[in-house]
Each structure stands twice: as structure tokens, then as C-alpha cells.
Design a protein around this motif. Structure first.
Motif, PDB file in Angstrom:
ATOM      1  N   HIS A  23     -25.278  25.196 -46.352  1.00 12.84           N
ATOM      2  CA  HIS A  23     -26.494  24.473 -45.645  1.00 12.84           C
ATOM      3  C   HIS A  23     -26.414  23.671 -45.101  1.00 12.84           C
ATOM      4  O   HIS A  23     -27.317  23.207 -44.111  1.00 12.84           O
ATOM      5  CB  HIS A  23     -27.094  23.800 -47.182  1.00 12.84           C
ATOM      6  CG  HIS A  23     -27.381  24.532 -47.937  1.00 12.84           C
ATOM      7  ND1 HIS A  23     -28.216  24.078 -49.349  1.00 12.84           N
ATOM      8  CD2 HIS A  23     -27.874  26.303 -48.697  1.00 12.84           C
ATOM      9  CE1 HIS A  23     -28.243  25.056 -49.919  1.00 12.84           C
ATOM     10  NE2 HIS A  23     -28.541  25.950 -49.089  1.00 12.84           N
ATOM     11  N   ASN A  24     -25.273  23.005 -45.121  1.00  5.65           N
ATOM     12  CA  ASN A  24     -24.799  22.547 -43.933  1.00  5.65           C
ATOM     13  C   ASN A  24     -24.454  23.390 -41.802  1.00  5.65           C
ATOM     14  O   ASN A  24     -24.164  22.245 -41.404  1.00  5.65           O
ATOM     15  CB  ASN A  24     -23.877  21.201 -44.016  1.00  5.65           C
ATOM     16  CG  ASN A  24     -22.384  22.041 -44.304  1.00  5.65           C
ATOM     17  OD1 ASN A  24     -22.109  23.323 -44.406  1.00  5.65           O
ATOM     18  ND2 ASN A  24     -20.839  21.210 -44.406  1.00  5.65           N
ATOM     19  N   LEU A  82     -25.197  23.979 -38.467  1.00  4.63           N
ATOM     20  CA  LEU A  82     -26.102  23.320 -37.138  1.00  4.63           C
ATOM     21  C   LEU A  82     -25.976  25.031 -36.489  1.00  4.63           C
ATOM     22  O   LEU A  82     -25.193  25.746 -36.965  1.00  4.63           O
ATOM     23  CB  LEU A  82     -25.198  22.407 -36.487  1.00  4.63           C
ATOM     24  CG  LEU A  82     -24.669  20.679 -36.983  1.00  4.63           C
ATOM     25  CD1 LEU A  82     -23.397  20.317 -35.897  1.00  4.63           C
ATOM     26  CD2 LEU A  82     -25.971  20.730 -37.351  1.00  4.63           C
ATOM     27  N   ARG A 127     -21.369  24.135 -26.297  1.00  4.91           N
ATOM     28  CA  ARG A 127     -21.342  23.049 -26.814  1.00  4.91           C
ATOM     29  C   ARG A 127     -20.919  21.802 -26.069  1.00  4.91           C
ATOM     30  O   ARG A 127     -19.391  22.306 -25.493  1.00  4.91           O
ATOM     31  CB  ARG A 127     -20.155  22.829 -28.064  1.00  4.91           C
ATOM     32  CG  ARG A 127     -20.101  22.010 -29.363  1.00  4.91           C
ATOM     33  CD  ARG A 127     -18.799  21.630 -30.017  1.00  4.91           C
ATOM     34  NE  ARG A 127     -18.859  23.393 -30.561  1.00  4.91           N
ATOM     35  CZ  ARG A 127     -19.389  23.220 -31.765  1.00  4.91           C
ATOM     36  NH1 ARG A 127     -19.847  22.493 -32.468  1.00  4.91           N
ATOM     37  NH2 ARG A 127     -19.238  24.241 -32.605  1.00  4.91           N
ATOM     38  N   ASP A 137     -22.059  17.240 -27.534  1.00  3.10           N
ATOM     39  CA  ASP A 137     -22.304  17.649 -29.442  1.00  3.10           C
ATOM     40  C   ASP A 137     -23.129  16.591 -29.943  1.00  3.10           C
ATOM     41  O   ASP A 137     -22.601  16.075 -31.388  1.00  3.10           O
ATOM     42  CB  ASP A 137     -20.278  17.753 -30.002  1.00  3.10           C
ATOM     43  CG  ASP A 137     -21.204  19.223 -30.966  1.00  3.10           C
ATOM     44  OD1 ASP A 137     -21.720  19.244 -31.262  1.00  3.10           O
ATOM     45  OD2 ASP A 137     -19.785  18.996 -31.360  1.00  3.10           O
ATOM     46  N   GLY A 138     -23.774  16.252 -29.665  1.00  2.43           N
ATOM     47  CA  GLY A 138     -24.389  14.881 -30.339  1.00  2.43           C
ATOM     48  C   GLY A 138     -25.924  14.128 -29.392  1.00  2.43           C
ATOM     49  O   GLY A 138     -26.490  13.536 -29.911  1.00  2.43           O
ATOM     50  N   GLY A 139     -26.255  15.434 -28.795  1.00  2.00           N
ATOM     51  CA  GLY A 139     -27.749  15.610 -28.634  1.00  2.00           C
ATOM     52  C   GLY A 139     -27.562  14.977 -27.257  1.00  2.00           C
ATOM     53  O   GLY A 139     -29.245  14.464 -27.127  1.00  2.00           O
ATOM     54  N   LEU A 168     -32.839  21.420 -29.528  1.00  2.00           N
ATOM     55  CA  LEU A 168     -30.583  20.887 -29.134  1.00  2.00           C
ATOM     56  C   LEU A 168     -30.490  21.845 -30.556  1.00  2.00           C
ATOM     57  O   LEU A 168     -30.492  20.707 -31.132  1.00  2.00           O
ATOM     58  CB  LEU A 168     -30.508  20.121 -29.543  1.00  2.00           C
ATOM     59  CG  LEU A 168     -31.101  19.100 -28.038  1.00  2.00           C
ATOM     60  CD1 LEU A 168     -31.788  17.242 -27.900  1.00  2.00           C
ATOM     61  CD2 LEU A 168     -30.892  19.155 -27.040  1.00  2.00           C
ATOM     62  N   SER A 200     -28.418  19.685 -32.660  1.00  2.00           N
ATOM     63  CA  SER A 200     -29.151  18.468 -33.768  1.00  2.00           C
ATOM     64  C   SER A 200     -29.733  19.068 -34.797  1.00  2.00           C
ATOM     65  O   SER A 200     -31.309  18.750 -34.877  1.00  2.00           O
ATOM     66  CB  SER A 200     -29.322  17.811 -32.500  1.00  2.00           C
ATOM     67  OG  SER A 200     -28.563  17.241 -31.895  1.00  2.00           O
ATOM     68  N   LEU A 235     -30.986  22.118 -38.010  1.00  2.00           N
ATOM     69  CA  LEU A 235     -29.796  22.899 -39.521  1.00  2.00           C
ATOM     70  C   LEU A 235     -30.544  24.316 -39.167  1.00  2.00           C
ATOM     71  O   LEU A 235     -30.989  24.252 -38.717  1.00  2.00           O
ATOM     72  CB  LEU A 235     -30.157  22.525 -40.214  1.00  2.00           C
ATOM     73  CG  LEU A 235     -30.161  20.827 -40.722  1.00  2.00           C
ATOM     74  CD1 LEU A 235     -31.102  20.159 -42.263  1.00  2.00           C
ATOM     75  CD2 LEU A 235     -28.430  20.649 -40.939  1.00  2.00           C
ATOM     76  N   HIS A 239     -30.909  26.683 -41.523  1.00  2.00           N
ATOM     77  CA  HIS A 239     -32.024  27.163 -42.253  1.00  2.00           C
ATOM     78  C   HIS A 239     -32.833  25.941 -41.846  1.00  2.00           C
ATOM     79  O   HIS A 239     -34.344  26.102 -42.494  1.00  2.00           O
ATOM     80  CB  HIS A 239     -31.657  26.681 -43.530  1.00  2.00           C
ATOM     81  CG  HIS A 239     -29.866  27.012 -44.643  1.00  2.00           C
ATOM     82  ND1 HIS A 239     -31.015  28.162 -44.973  1.00  2.00           N
ATOM     83  CD2 HIS A 239     -28.853  27.437 -44.486  1.00  2.00           C
ATOM     84  CE1 HIS A 239     -29.896  29.246 -45.290  1.00  2.00           C
ATOM     85  NE2 HIS A 239     -28.676  28.506 -45.081  1.00  2.00           N
ATOM     86  N   GLY A 240     -32.734  25.075 -40.903  1.00  2.00           N
ATOM     87  CA  GLY A 240     -34.355  24.736 -40.110  1.00  2.00           C
ATOM     88  C   GLY A 240     -35.009  25.397 -39.304  1.00  2.00           C
ATOM     89  O   GLY A 240     -36.143  24.975 -39.526  1.00  2.00           O
TER      90      GLY A 240
END
Lengths: 157, 326
Positions: free
Chosen positions: A20-21, A23, A39, A42-44, A59, A62, A64, A66-67
Motif C-alpha cells: 500500500h505504501n 509510490l 528519480r 524525489d520530493g515533487g 509526479l 508524489s 501512490l 494504488h492511487g
């Protein structure tokens, strides 16, 4: 915790068991070895990991994995046409829009999203569309030239 | 950037289910676009055992006119908001504010609700765990005291959303869904002047929609100062809504962001109603802004610069809208 992720990736339906976690960037690069998506910060903040989700730039660092379940995801690997460079990739090559090349996949994907919604953008529109993509080599002029060239080629095709 | 910590992902398909899940998982967090929350989770700034992902809640993605109001769902992306012709024509401040958020790729996934509920920011907070530890952390997370105001008893992290001041200047209200039903309140009342507890939301509540009055004759605009014009959070952001009646001001609203722990509506401007926009009026506006904002040392730009920038942005916008309305 893991569950099955179903999505369409570069035109092909996939199903994978994904934590689930995870990216989207890690799913593409580490899970599927699609390392064309870079990459960067790595922080948007830099746009190097830009992919398309249902045709919109996104991006991957940023987002997921699963998103994007059930959505159409496109990466730089999906840009080639019959084994050849796409018109944007060719335009970056021919107009020297690439130096080290690290930002190029993100630039190409962001430009692709623009050209799909606006096939004949003016230079200011291209600048706005690529505003979230950083390049530390070219100074951007050649990148803007490349996108303009690709748009011209598309218009004359 | 650190790796993403473990969590359980919950994906409701309705707003009611999202609220029920939130009530059942008290330490969970909602995520919509994720452009701010996910990097913050990776930095260890947000710790949660469960994430409630709202991408599948399609009922909150809308822009529609209802009588004399425009209703906008919380899941509407900032890109869609910026591109909507109704919004651009009737509520230009909202359109300009949405377009001023971050870069185009952020706006394609970031949502209205996410921007309104954006975490407060501070240069002592939005850092890696290593960096924060070297500064003995701060009261917002893991430490004691406020690093920008050591004698303060509260956190001064700055609210930095661009859209909120535009909506406050336009007198917007928000719908909040909880387990007991929907409540509606003026957007300004959603916020508290506290960097640690900046939202007056119940633990299970979800901001679902914004209602903006379509008031005839209002001019509005938004402008921000930032380090990089292409992408950054505001050092200071100002929204102005104004109605001109001949040579007099009929309505003037100003709201600011980035210069306090909440988006602040500038008070005391009603005394300008019925007066011309002259030098004396500008002095009153400048004094009101100076009185109501509290720019602290929370960003790379200094406090004095941000206070002056706020006043200058407001003067430019008020002058521009006054001229356009003439």
C-alpha cells in the motif's frame, strides 16, 4: 499490507501485488524496471519523474501506486512508435534539447500532455506547461525549441 | 528523501464512507492529490497508520452553478479550477490563485480541498529529521518551543495555500461533512491562528465543497510574491475583491496568505465604503494590513520584505481593479 493493483500501463493491462505504501515511481522503477522515469529531487519539486495518468502529467514520486488503480499510465518507454523515436523524442535529439538527459523523460512527458490538449502552443504556453520541470544543463532554450519543432511537425503532418 | 513509512490504504468511493472510515480510524489521514502530504510523510512530518485515499470519491469533483452561487467540489483539481471559463469570468481571483499554485504538474493532481487544508509551513519544520534534530526540533513536531519566536507559547508556522485568501475575499462558505451530517460555515471560520492547530475541523470531518456567491459588479484578483515564479509557495499572497460605484468604493475586501498561521481577512476596510480611492484610502489600507498580518521568520525571505511585499501587492491589485472598474 499488500493488495492487487490493476492498471493499464503503456497500453497493456497489468495486475501486480503491490504494498500500500509504494509510490508510483518505485512501482515503475523497482517493481517493473521501467527506469526511464527518473528519480530526481524525489520530493515533487523537479518534474524528472513526470508520467501521464489518463493523459494528464503526474509526479510519480508524489503519487501512490494504488492511487492510479484502474487508470491509464504512460511512461517514456511507451512513447516509442514501432521501435522508433516519437516526434517529441526526435525533436529533442535534433534540436539539442538534451545534454545530460536526466530531465528529458519528464520534459518529454510534460510536453506530450501539452501537445495532446493544445497541438499548436505558442512559446509562452510551452514555457508555462514545462514550468515544473527543471533542467540543470541546457538553459531551457533548446528544450523550448524542441517542443516547438515537434508541434510544427505535427501541424504539417 | 526517506522511504515511505508503512500504512494501510483505504479507498472509499463515497464521501459518507470516507467520513465513516475516518471515524473508525482516529489517527488516519485523508489524502487527495498527495502533492504536499506524501512528501511530508516521507520526511516523517506526518505519521499515520492508515491513509484514506479520496481519488475514487468522484462525487466531490464538480463545478456547477446553483442559483446565485458557484458550487465547487473539494476534489476538483486546481488545473480544472484554473481552466474553468465560468470561474475565470465571474471569479478571476479564484482562477488566478488556482493558477498560481506550484507548477502545472502539481495542479493536475492537487485539489481544491487539499489546498484549503494545506499544512502550515516553516523553515524549521519542512526539513529532514536529521536537520530538525540538529535544531532540537520544535513544538510543531517532536520538540519544545517555537524556533522563530522563542518566547511564544504557540507555533508560528505560516499558512501558505493560495486559494483560501481568494475565496475569503469573495465571501465563500464551505461544506463540512461529519458523521452527524453537513455543516456550512464561512471559509474564514475554518482557520485558527495557530500553526499546530490551524483548522477548525473535527477529527472525522471532511471538507466537501465550497460555495462562492456570484455577486454582480465585483472585480477581483490575486497576486503572490515567491522565490521562483514557476513553482514556489507564497512568501506573501494577496487577494482583493472590489466594487466601484462611480468615484467611490462600494465594497473592498482584502485577504492575505503566507503571512500568518491562517489566511487572514484584513479588517477595518468598511470605513472606506463611500469614499474615493485616494492617497488617504491607501494609507488606511496599508495600516490595516500592517496591523492584521504577522509575517514571522518562517521562510527564506525576511519578515520585513514580506510585510512590505504584502502592502505593495495589495496596493497594486487595488489600483488595478479600481482602474478596470472605472
Amino acid at each position: 499490507m499488500k493488495s492487487i493493483l490493476s492498471l493499464t500501463l503503456n497500453g497493456r493491462l497489468r495486475e501486480d501485488v503491490v504494498p500500500h505504501n509504494t509510490l508510483l515511481l518505485d512501482y515503475l522503477r523497482d517493481g517493473l524496471q521501467l527506469t526511464g522515469t527518473k528519480r530526481g529531487c524525489d520530493g515533487g519539486e523537479c518534474g524528472a519523474c513526470t508520467v501521464l495518468v489518463d493523459g494528464q502529467p503526474r509526479l510519480a514520486c508524489s503519487t501512490l501506486a494504488h492511487g492510479v488503480a484502474g487508470r491509464h499510465v504512460e511512461t517514456i518507454e511507451g512513447m516509442r512508435r514501432s521501435g522508433r523515436l516519437d516526434r517529441l523524442q526526435r525533436a529533442f535529439h535534433e534540436n539539442l534539447g538534451t545534454q545530460c538527459g536526466f530531465c528529458t523523460p519528464g520534459m518529454v512527458m510534460a510536453a506530450e500532455a501539452l501537445l495532446r490538449s493544445n497541438p499548436t502552443p505558442d512559446r509562452e504556453t510551452i514555457r508555462s506547461a514545462l514550468a515544473g520541470n527543471l533542467c540543470r544543463c541546457t538553459g531551457y532554450v533548446k528544450i523550448l525549441d524542441a517542443v516547438e519543432a515537434a508541434a510544427r511537425e505535427e501541424a504539417s503532418a | 528523501m526517506s522511504s515511505m513509512p508503512n500504512f494501510v490504504l483505504l479507498r472509499p468511493e463515497t464521501a459518507a464512507d470516507a467520513v465513516r472510515l475516518r471515524a473508525a480510524h482516529p489517527d488516519s489521514r485523508f489524502v487527495a492529490g498527495g502533492t504536499d502530504l506524501l512528501p511530508n510523510m516521507r520526511r516523517g512530518l506526518v505519521r499515520t497508520p492508515a491513509v484514506i485515499e479520496l481519488a475514487a470519491v468522484r462525487e466531490l469533483d464538480f463545478i456547477r452553478r446553483s442559483g446565485d452561487e458557484l458550487h465547487i467540489g473539494a476534489a476538483c483539481t486546481l488545473a480544472a479550477l484554473a481552466a474553468d471559463p465560468q470561474v475565470a469570468a465571474a471569479l478571476p481571483a479564484l482562477s488566478e490563485a488556482a493558477r498560481a499554485v506550484a507548477g502545472p504538474t502539481h495542479r493536475a493532481s492537487a485539489t481544491l480541498g487539499g489546498n484549503l487544508c494545506l499544512d502550515t509551513r516553516c523553515r524549521y519544520y519542512n526539513q529532514s529529521a536529521f536537520w530538525r534534530e540538529a535544531n532540537q526540533f520544535c513544538m510543531k513536531l517532536d520538540g519544545d518551543g517555537c524556533r522563530v519566536a522563542p518566547r511564544s507559547t504557540r507555533c508560528h508556522a505560516a499558512f501558505s495555500g493560495d486559494v483560501a485568501p481568494a475565496l475569503i475575499a469573495l465571501d465563500a462558505r464551505v461544506d463540512i461533512l461529519g458523521t452527524g451530517g453537513v455543516r456550512t460555515l464561512p471559509l474564514a471560520e475554518l482557520y485558527r491562528d495557530d500553526g499546530m492547530a490551524w483548522l477548525a475541523l473535527g477529527s472525522e470531518e471532511l471538507l466537501t465543497a465550497v460555495r462562492v456567491p456570484l455577486t454582480a459588479g465585483w472585480q477581483s484578483a490575486y497576486a503572490k510574491a515567491r522565490v521562483r515564479g514557476a513553482i514556489d509557495f507564497p512568501l506573501s499572497g494577496v487577494a482583493v475583491a472590489l466594487r466601484r460605484d462611480g468615484e467611490h468604493l462600494a465594497i473592498l475586501r482584502i485577504a492575505c496568505t503566507g503571512v500568518a498561521s491562517r489566511p487572514c481577512a484584513i479588517g477595518g476596510l468598511d470605513i472606506l465604503v463611500g469614499r474615493p480611492l485616494d492617497a488617504a484610502a491607501h494609507d488606511i489600507i496599508a495600516l490595516a494590513i500592517k496591523r492584521d498580518i504577522l509575517a514571522m521568520d518562517t521562510t527564506v525571505a525576511g519578515m520585513a520584505y514580506r510585510r512590505r511585499a504584502t502592502a505593495v501587492l495589495a496596493k497594486r491589485l487595488v489600483d488595478r481593479l479600481w482602474q478596470e472598474a472605472g
